[in-house]
Design an enzyme around this catalytic site. Structure first.
Site, short mmCIF file in Angstrom:
data_model
loop_
_atom_site.label_atom_id
_atom_site.label_comp_id
_atom_site.label_asym_id
_atom_site.label_seq_id
_atom_site.Cartn_x
_atom_site.Cartn_y
_atom_site.Cartn_z
N LYS B 81 0.89 -1.14 -0.05
CA LYS B 81 0.05 -0.08 -0.05
C LYS B 81 0.87 1.34 0.01
CE LYS B 81 -4.03 1.96 2.26
NZ LYS B 81 -4.81 1.80 3.65
N SER B 156 -10.05 2.30 2.56
CA SER B 156 -9.08 2.86 1.72
C SER B 156 -8.11 1.93 0.81
CB SER B 156 -8.02 3.87 2.51
OG SER B 156 -7.26 3.07 3.49
N SER B 180 -9.83 -0.15 6.80
CA SER B 180 -9.49 -0.06 5.18
C SER B 180 -8.76 -1.37 5.04
CB SER B 180 -8.34 1.01 5.39
OG SER B 180 -9.14 2.31 5.49
#
Ligand code: ZN
Lengths: 501, 500
Positions: B81, B156, B180
């Site tokens: 990420k 997210s 997330s």
């Protein structure tokens, strides 16, 4: 920019108003590393060389508390007779400023590590004043901005600014007093004496360099006045940029006279930050903010609470050295000094040096005499602090020893000390190189005495006639002939012996 | 060898370590897959082919030299990420304000991956600074759900979950502040774990909300997630909030769970997570899952956690408050975007104009919410009350875990919605995380594991499992048992693709 400020005569100020002081002292700790990262904590260095992702506030970087800084904070708290929190946290103080990498300062807010203490401050005349301590808390220093161009050196009007983050994250302890009241005309002196006492204490504890000139000890002076006999405090101003002990006293005194003039004229004091101007001893208003700053404090979520165990606190209590003023009192008693003698010692900063010289074998009277007088003069003429003159207490003790044994006269001893200060080596080496040994060989001296007596027969007759004090002229001649390397007392004896007086 | 992208991480590791396939060809196969499908999916913001292949070749050299692999996952590539720093490799957090920034240091998670010989394929897309539930808040355009390219992949960490579902990577790292990791896992039929707060270092995780953020493993199977969990977890002296305790034996727990026996395990069903706002297909899928847990031998009881109802509002005070402070550093002075530096603006104006241009609408909304919640006069009513709710939620968990070993609920109340559907309705968007937020507020461990497809729209549904802090192994035991009983879900995506 300079506007003439009406000031009230100081005598009138203290006749009409009672001053209230609040002193905030920031101390940079002399830990090896910064407060929250492993960067070296040292003064100076090329800009932005003592930095890392943490103290630059890089995205993702996290702080870790420096254990030694916490230890120093607790020790300082204990030395100031504070309570030590059983549990406390850091908080974030949020505001935007380019020299603050994260745009928040990691500090302590409503949970200081040390609180509710006091310190006894000794004024010049020996009066002791107790100053109550509100709190001592930990925080990090900011970087430094250099504003280039523009008239004031401030960010306003500058063409551009340079930022140096070497100081960002240096551990600070902020020590805040409770309001100091009832000091009357002595308020400025109390302020100076308080900061002096703090400096001496922190130096004795070896937790900070406490150099006001380098900013490792900084004092913000809050001053307000209230009409004589009133109990409600007036509006205060906070004066920053006070860079010496003397300036602390001057700044407080100036603000008192400025406030009084405004108040007496029916005006009101604006609560603001002011900057002390070293050159003329006045203060100038800082940039006024239209709205009060809201720092939006909240507990620092990147750090865990600090909960010093009572065992640890007690262990640290055992490491607190004798308070400098207590030590002074003890030394005064031990050495049997008058108040004046003690003050000379303290004012010249000679106390530790004398003590060390005594430890090296000298008598305290001799040691005191050397440091307070001759060496202090030398420090002044060489433009250095007494503690920084290039001679050690052991070397001074050796010189004293040589005078005591008659191998040096006082005059020669001063020449030996000069040699040491000039870097010619230790006292024995200087004596050797400069050939400064006392002429103690009586036959050599007798020759000089005979010669001098022969050259001044009238004086010789006077001595023989009982005018012993006339021998001084002959002594002088002998000393001149031996280039001062003779022991004058012995010369006198030999003269009297020779003339049979 | 395009089949390599269909294998699990555990299978790949086995083949690489026995020399059956090389780490380099495995990595290349995934890079090829990225090249083929990422134009549609947009899971990656940056692909570091050279860096990944170099790491893979190092593993291959070690295997050839007969050395022990650096870790059980050495040579198995991974998608990271874009909120975790990578030295010299772009790290944007999905924000324009960090466009072009090359971090001078590796996050601890990144460092541990490198030390474990895990090739990092690239950085995955995300909602800006991890604020969102759809990746639509990325400054670089949304990621699309491989199940339906018109739908969101969650957020997210939508880039990480989509990269797994699209077979672009066998492993991924996410971060979970309010869901997330878990919500994207649920809507893509992948596995995502939020470890116990402090279980995985936050050093180098660009902070959204420091007291809630937690990096964690993502995979297509529970065992893969467990293998990755053990690589990245463990105490880190660079993170003061890192837990100084042994890493729970999650791989052993996953292997034990896979044997399909949950006798002796008590599972609590959270009463508050049902009813209004929950899609029928999601609730039915959840009921089926609970029935399967019973069949596996678990005892199932209903428990009440009355304060979970207040989790969402408390979260939307705490997280914005912390983010308003965490994001203050993006001021154009030291790194990242700088605008209006033309000599006619003051430093303050440059800061302000840069932040105006560099941040997207959702980030600004949360910074403003947080600034307000922390202001003098409002602090007690907002931030202070939210912290009290947080304590009550932690107590609810503690009381529940006196009765049960794990809690279960749907991961999200609804299946993935269409891109653009909720973008103008922040409150509707926030409701996606209603089930996942309590675990963040209390610092517990939680997992989302695929629980099939909703019977009304054929889209993925996730089962959330929650365990006490430091008992992450329970998630893996229950998750692996359920996974084995339920059978693969993601394979149906292959059938769907084939049917198109
Ligand atoms: Zn540093």
């Amino acid at each position: 920019m300079t506007t003439t400020v009406e000031l009230m005569d100081y005598a009138e100020v203290v006749e009409r108003y009672d001053p209230v002081l609040g002193l905030e002292v920031h101390v940079e700790l002399s830990t090896n590393t910064k407060m929250f990262c492993g960067c070296p904590n040292s003064f100076g260095g090329d800009p932005n060389t003592h930095v890392c992702p943490v103290c630059l506030g890089m995205p993702g970087a996290l702080p870790v508390v420096n254990g030694t800084a916490v230890e120093s904070a607790i020790r300082i708290g204990l030395a100031l007779n504070c309570d030590i929190a059983e549990w406390c946290r850091f908080a974030r103080k949020n505001y935007f400023y380019p020299d603050m990498p994260k745009n928040f300062q990691t500090s302590q807010y409503d949970e200081p590590i040390a609180f509710d203490g006091h310190i006894d401050v000794v004024l010049d005349d020996g009066e002791v004043v107790r100053v109550d301590i509100e709190r001592a808390h930990m925080e990090e220093d900011t970087g430094k901005s250099l504003h280039v161009g523009g008239a004031t050196g401030r960010i306003h009007g500058a063409e551009h600014s340079l930022l140096d983050y070497n100081r960002a994250g240096v551990p600070l302890i902020e020590i805040v007093t409770k309001p100091i009241t009832g000091m009357g005309e002595r308020a400025p002196e109390v302020a100076r004496a308080y900061v002096t006492a703090l400096r001496d204490l922190l130096r004795a504890m070896d937790v900070s360099d406490v150099r006001m000139d380098q900013g490792s000890l900084r004092c913000d002076a809050n001053v307000s006045l209230m009409p004589k006999g009133a109990s409600e405090f007036g509006t205060r101003t906070e004066t920053k940029n006070v860079n010496s002990l003397r300036s602390v006293e001057r700044a407080v005194r100036h603000e008192m006279t400025r406030h009084a003039a405004i108040l007496a004229d029916g005006g009101s004091i604006k609560q603001e930050t002011r900057h002390f101007q070293e050159a003329d001893g006045t203060t100038a208003a800082g940039r006024t903010k239209e709205t009060a700053e809201d720092y939006r404090y909240f507990p620092e979520p990147d750090l865990v609470p600090i909960a010093p165990t009572r065992e640890w606190v007690e262990q640290l209590r055992g490491t607190i050295p004798e308070m400098p003023w207590e030590r002074r009192k003890r030394i005064q008693d031990d050495w049997n000094l008058t108040d004046e003698e003690l003050r000379d010692l303290v004012n010249t900063g000679a106390i530790d040096l004398v003590a060390a010289t005594v430890d090296a074998g000298a008598s305290q009277a001799d040691a005191r005499s050397w440091w307070v007088q001759y060496l202090n003069q030398q420090a002044t003429s060489r433009d250095t602090e007494l503690a920084d003159v290039a001679i050690t207490p052991a070397q001074v003790a050796r010189v004293i020893e040589l005078v005591g044994s008659g191998e040096l006269t006082n005059k020669l001893a001063r020449q030996v000390v000069d040699g040491v200060l000039d870097g010619e080596g230790d006292p024995d080496q200087v004596i050797e190189k400069r050939g400064l040994k006392v002429v103690s060989d009586d036959s050599a001296l007798l020759a000089a005495v005979d010669e001098a007596l022969a050259a001044q027969p009238d004086v010789a007759d006077k001595i023989r006639g009982g005018k012993v004090q006339a021998a001084g002229a002959i002594v002088g001649a002998v000393m001149k002939a031996t280039k001062g390397q003779a022991d004058a007392a012995r010369v006198r004896e030999l003269i009297l012996e020779r003339v049979g007086a | 060898m395009s089949d390599l992208t269909r294998l699990t991480a555990a299978e790949l590791a086995d083949k690489i370590h026995t020399g059956e396939v090389s780490a380099a060809e495995t990595t290349q196969a995934h890079l090829d897959r990225i090249a083929a499908v990422d134009g549609d999916v947009h899971a990656f913001l940056h692909v570091d082919a050279e860096g990944a292949l170099e790491a893979a070749r190092t593993v291959d050299a070690a295997v050839a030299a007969g050395e022990r692999p650096a870790s059980p996952l050495a040579g198995v590539p991974l998608a990271l990420k874009d909120v975790l720093t990578t030295k010299g490799v772009p790290t944007t957090c999905g924000s324009k304000t960090l466009e072009g920034w090359l971090p001078p240091y590796d996050a601890t998670v990144t460092r541990r991956l490198r030390e474990a010989g895990v090739p990092i394929l690239g950085k995955t897309n995300m909602d800006e600074f991890a604020m969102g539930s759809s990746t639509e808040n990325s400054a670089y355009g949304p990621t699309r759900n491989p199940w339906d390219l018109d739908r969101i992949p969650g957020g997210s960490g939508g880039g990480s979950s989509a990269s797994l579902a699209a077979y672009e990577a066998p492993l991924a790292i996410g971060t979970d502040t309010g869901g997330s990791i878990r919500q994207p896992a649920a809507v893509t039929a992948t596995v995502g774990v939020k470890p116990t707060y402090g279980g995985v270092s936050r050093y180098g995780l660009v902070a959204f909300s420091s007291s809630l953020d937690q990096a964690g493993p993502c995979g297509r199977t529970v065992l893969d997630a467990a293998l990755l969990h053990e690589v990245i977890a463990g105490h880190d002296p660079m993170d003061a909030t890192s837990v100084d305790a042994p890493v729970p034996a999650v791989v052993d727990a996953a292997r034990e769970g896979a044997r399909g026996d949950l006798s002796g395990v008590t599972v609590g069903v959270v009463r508050e997570f049902s009813g209004e706002g929950y899609q029928g297909g999601v609730l039915r899928s959840f009921e089926t899952a609970v029935a399967q847990l019973k069949e596996l031998g678990a005892e199932v009881v209903e428990v009440s956690c009355p304060h979970f109802t207040y989790a969402l509002p408390a979260y939307y005070l705490i997280a914005p408050s912390e983010c308003s402070s965490n994001l203050a550093r993006f001021d154009a002075m030291r790194y990242g975007l700088r605008v209006a530096d033309d000599g006619s603006h003051s430093a303050e104006e440059v800061m302000s104009l840069t932040r105006e241009e560099g941040f997207g609408a959702e980030v600004k909304r949360r910074v403003m919410l947080g600034t307000y919640a922390l202001s003098s006069g409002y602090y007690d009513a907002y931030y202070g009350s939210a912290q009290k709710v947080r304590t009550l939620i932690t107590r609810d968990f503690a009381a529940a875990f006196e009765q049960v070993d794990v809690l279960v609920s749907p991961t999200t109340p609804v299946t993935p919605f269409k891109l653009g559907e909720k973008v103008d309705d922040p409150l509707a968007m926030y409701l996606n995380d209603i089930c996942s937020i309590p675990a963040n507020l209390a610092g517990n461990a939680a997992m989302s594991v695929p629980s099939g497809l909703s019977d009304e729209d054929g889209l993925p549904v996730g089962l959330q499992i929650m365990a006490p802090a430091l008992a992450d192994d329970r998630l893996y035991r229950v998750g692996a048992a359920y996974e084995a009983a339920r059978g693969p879900v993601l394979d149906k995506l292959g059938e769907l693709e084939a049917a198109k």
